[in-house]
Design a protein around this motif. Structure first.
Motif, PDB file in Angstrom:
ATOM      1  N   LYS B 396      51.656  40.556  67.427  1.00  0.00           N
ATOM      2  CA  LYS B 396      50.245  40.297  67.699  1.00  0.00           C
ATOM      3  C   LYS B 396      49.313  41.191  66.867  1.00  0.00           C
ATOM      4  O   LYS B 396      48.294  40.741  66.365  1.00  0.00           O
ATOM      5  CB  LYS B 396      49.950  40.563  69.181  1.00  0.00           C
ATOM      6  CG  LYS B 396      50.124  39.371  70.088  1.00  0.00           C
ATOM      7  CD  LYS B 396      48.876  38.496  70.135  1.00  0.00           C
ATOM      8  CE  LYS B 396      48.974  37.441  71.237  1.00  0.00           C
ATOM      9  NZ  LYS B 396      49.601  36.195  70.813  1.00  0.00           N
ATOM     10  N   ASN B 409      52.725  35.292  74.630  1.00  0.00           N
ATOM     11  CA  ASN B 409      52.160  36.421  75.373  1.00  0.00           C
ATOM     12  C   ASN B 409      52.898  37.712  75.037  1.00  0.00           C
ATOM     13  O   ASN B 409      54.096  37.690  74.789  1.00  0.00           O
ATOM     14  CB  ASN B 409      52.302  36.184  76.878  1.00  0.00           C
ATOM     15  CG  ASN B 409      51.582  34.937  77.303  1.00  0.00           C
ATOM     16  OD1 ASN B 409      50.472  34.659  76.840  1.00  0.00           O
ATOM     17  ND2 ASN B 409      52.213  34.146  78.150  1.00  0.00           N
ATOM     18  N   GLU B 431      59.876  34.139  76.667  1.00  0.00           N
ATOM     19  CA  GLU B 431      58.789  34.052  75.688  1.00  0.00           C
ATOM     20  C   GLU B 431      59.336  33.643  74.315  1.00  0.00           C
ATOM     21  O   GLU B 431      58.744  32.818  73.617  1.00  0.00           O
ATOM     22  CB  GLU B 431      58.105  35.439  75.615  1.00  0.00           C
ATOM     23  CG  GLU B 431      56.640  35.420  75.327  1.00  0.00           C
ATOM     24  CD  GLU B 431      55.839  34.542  76.265  1.00  0.00           C
ATOM     25  OE1 GLU B 431      55.156  33.664  75.733  1.00  0.00           O
ATOM     26  OE2 GLU B 431      55.892  34.726  77.496  1.00  0.00           O
TER      27      GLU B 431
END
Lengths: 142, 557
Positions: B396, B409, B431
């Protein structure tokens, strides 16, 4: 006392393995551990992973032998009771693999201790290691 | 992004006089050339003014007359602070008092390049054997291996326990390793115990130190891809991805989008198998043998699809500089999706087990606590950092491959204990399955690789990826030839290992395996470095010569 071949029979039917990583990248190690899990299940041959060198019959070594591991490897080998057998798992153990000539490598496995079975591959598939173990057992039989 | 810009602002505003040059060649990658001895000031500024700043590693580069030290600071991006010290007398000030996480990195530079850090609490060998000859620094460019003599490199067995020193009567020293039944990797820990309580622990690394960083200098970039893959068999795709990215950065190569997606897929499959592996091992360490057997059984289908996609179960050899080496057949995609569906069910089941099993929770909750502040101070990475409540994930923060196009996430837990670290991994499996499914459904068309010249232009690049164990950083410097000038690897375990003494101190002996396991140690990554010595024409003699006579008992399969 007459030789009933009992020892030989016992050894063949329940080889206890000691696993030692002498500098492997973990690839061979997890394939060795995979052997113990349900899909490959090396325990059906009576093989068992045994932490103590005093109790083990077969030394399974993975990886090239680093300078720091060599004395300990030798020590473990000497501590194992005879007859003992050594299986070299993976290209590094057999020949030094991609790490041969690295400065902290003291050599391939058979430069340090005698080896009975070589299982090549990078890393060998669990099936290949299984075949190596089976060959060792066949040799014990003969 | 904001934090990265803020960091640059802070440096420009406060240190204008001590900055020689500031370059931002790529987004979120900055190189700051500092005047000598100004690194402490810059680092403390970043630590104070930019939140969640950590040190990633310290890279030493031998430039001939000088040794360059690169402090890779992570604050929303990678800010590399550079200082130089003369090679004749390589001394600089330690930053351990500012950021304790620098401890092992400074020792590493000392061990391999001979730079002394003044004020370091414990300037000792980290990776090389104790008997390594003094004054030999293998990562210096002009280092020649000394003539091998039997007793130069290996005079004593270092695995023997040290004598108990300064221990009061109730304190006992216990040595674990290097050969240990559970870890499957050689490493030595010496614990100081007061009854059942752990007072302190010291780790001795380097049993798996082979010399990869030096070996990488002797091989071409394309060959190095296969070498760095063998740093670690578990997170091999992470190592090749990060190395290829660094080289592509230097050579300004744009990888095709389809290759980016493929890299993401293999990278995530790697993460699924690695996390399942660790969860199984954690079950084993917690005395929950059936969990181990179950998890490892459910890991096998993942290995099958990895084998189908890449051609090998572990060493995938999938990434290359400029893209990937194989296309994925539609039938394989179908099989992969079907397998992932089954694995997802099992992952959800394991999440229930970890949440609801009372014994498992009793053995992990409140054990091995590492607070958020400590985690940041010690610069830990990956699931260990996220288990301490810091939602930091390279995927991220600095998106690479196809992560900027895929929704997912970042998992984090605020419990800061062993349980939280395991739960992070359980959730990440699900995930990762989402990511692979999304990537397979949105696969772009086009080429899978572009051709790249063997010679890579002059330059340098740092590259980071989120390996299963945490942020993995490679630094590559090129001098314009087909061989890299310097390759530096900082594997996640070296970062996480610093936290082990803090997590276990005050705990019980029975907690040692579970805390160790929750850090997911991988010593092959940690010890890597080392290299090639071509003068090696010596022979080693062992006292086992007599046994060697039996060499004819060989079976080749």
């Amino acid at each position: 006392m007459p030789d009933l071949g009992l020892l030989k029979w016992a050894r063949r039917n329940s080889p206890w393995l000691l696993h030692f990583n002498t500098g492997a990248c973990n690839g061979c190690d997890i394939e060795v551990v995979s052997l113990l899990t349900p899909r490959y299940d090396v325990e059906r041959f009576g093989a068992k992973l045994e932490p103590s060198p005093r109790h083990a019959d077969v030394l399974v070594v993975t990886g090239p032998v680093t300078r720091q591991c060599a004395p300990r490897l030798k020590m473990i080998y000497e501590q194992m009771p005879s007859p003992k057998f050594v299986v070299a798992v993976g290209a590094c153990s057999c020949s030094g693999g991609i790490f041969q000539n690295c400065y902290n490598i003291s050599g391939r496995l058979d430069e340090i201790i005698p080896v009975d079975v070589y299982v090549p591959g990078c890393p060998p598939k669990p099936e290949a290691i299984l075949q190596g173990v089976a060959k060792l057992l066949a040799k014990l039989k003969g | 992004m904001e934090r990265f810009e803020k960091a640059l602002e802070v440096l420009k505003n406060n240190l204008a006089d001590s900055i020689d040059e500031l370059k931002v060649p790529r987004p979120r990658k900055a190189y700051v050339f500092l005047k000598p001895e100004n690194h402490r000031e810059a680092i403390s500024l970043l630590l104070k003014q930019v939140e969640e700043t950590i040190l990633s590693t310290i890279t030493g580069v031998d430039l001939g007359e000088e040794i360059e030290l690169n402090y890779h600071m992570i604050c929303g991006g990678t800010v590399t602070l550079k200082i130089r010290v003369p090679k004749e007398n390589p001394v600089t000030k330690s930053i351990c008092d500012l950021i304790p996480g620098a401890n092992l990195y400074e020792r590493e530079v000392f061990d391999l390049l001979g730079v002394t850090f003044e004020g370091h609490p414990n300037m000792e060998r980290l990776l090389l054997p104790e008997s390594w000859p003094q004054g030999n620094y293998p990562l210096r460019r002009d280092w020649q291996a000394p003539e091998h003599q039997e007793d130069v490199f290996m005079s004593k067995d270092e695995s023997q326990p040290e004598s108990v020193s300064e221990a009061s009567e109730s304190l006992v020293n216990v040595i674990v390793g290097p050969q240990h039944p559970v870890l499957h990797e050689p490493e030595k820990f010496s614990f100081t115990l007061d009854g059942e309580k752990v007072v302190d622990v010291n780790a001795r690394l380097g049993y798996v130190h082979r010399g990869i960083e030096k070996a990488a200098e002797k091989m071409m970039y394309f060959q190095d891809v296969y070498l760095v893959e063998r740093i670690c068999g578990i997170c091999n795709a992470a190592h090749t991805t990060v190395f290829c990215q660094a080289v592509e950065d230097i050579a300004n190569v744009e990888t095709p989008p389809r290759a980016q997606y493929y890299r993401t897929i293999v990278h995530e499959l790697n993460r699924i198998h690695s996390h399942l592996l660790l969860l199984g091992v954690a079950g084993h360490l917690l005395g929950f043998e059936s969990l181990f057997q179950h998890v490892w059984r459910d890991r096998e289908p993942i290995m099958d699809i990895v084998e189908r996609i890449t051609g090998n179960r572990l060493m995938s050899g999938f990434n290359t500089i400029g893209g990937v080496r194989r296309d994925i057949a539609p039938s394989t995609i179908e099989k992969t999706l079907k397998t992932l569906k089954d694995v997802r069910k099992r992952a959800v089941f394991y999440k229930n087990v970890f949440e609801e099993d009372a014994t498992l929770r009793l053995r992990t909750e409140g054990v091995g606590v590492l607070s958020r502040e400590d985690a940041l101070k010690l610069c830990v990475v990956g699931p260990v950092l996220r288990g301490s409540g810091v939602a930091s994930d390279v995927r991220k923060d600095e998106p690479y491959a196809a992560y900027d196009e895929i929704p997912f996430n970042v998992i984090s837990y605020t419990d800061c204990d062993t349980w939280a670290r395991l739960m992070v991994r359980v959730d990440e499996v699900v995930e990762s399955i989402n990511i692979v499914e999304y990537a397979l459904a949105n696969l772009p068309d086009g080429k899978i690789r572009v051709r790249v010249q063997r010679k890579i232009p002059e330059g340098e690049a740092t590259s980071r990826v989120e390996a299963p164990r945490g942020a993995l950083i490679h630094y590559v410097k090129s001098d314009g030839s087909a061989y890299p000038y310097r390759v530096k690897v900082r594997a996640p375990t070296l970062a996480n290992l610093v936290a082990f003494p803090d997590a276990i101190r005050g705990g019980y002996v029975a907690d040692i395996p579970s805390v160790m396991g929750s850090l997911d140690p991988c010593f092959s990554c940690t010890d890597r470095m080392a290299f090639i010595d071509t003068n090696n024409n010596k022979k080693w003699h062992w006292s086992l010569d007599d046994v060697n006579n039996q060499k004819n008992r060989k079976v080749l399969i």
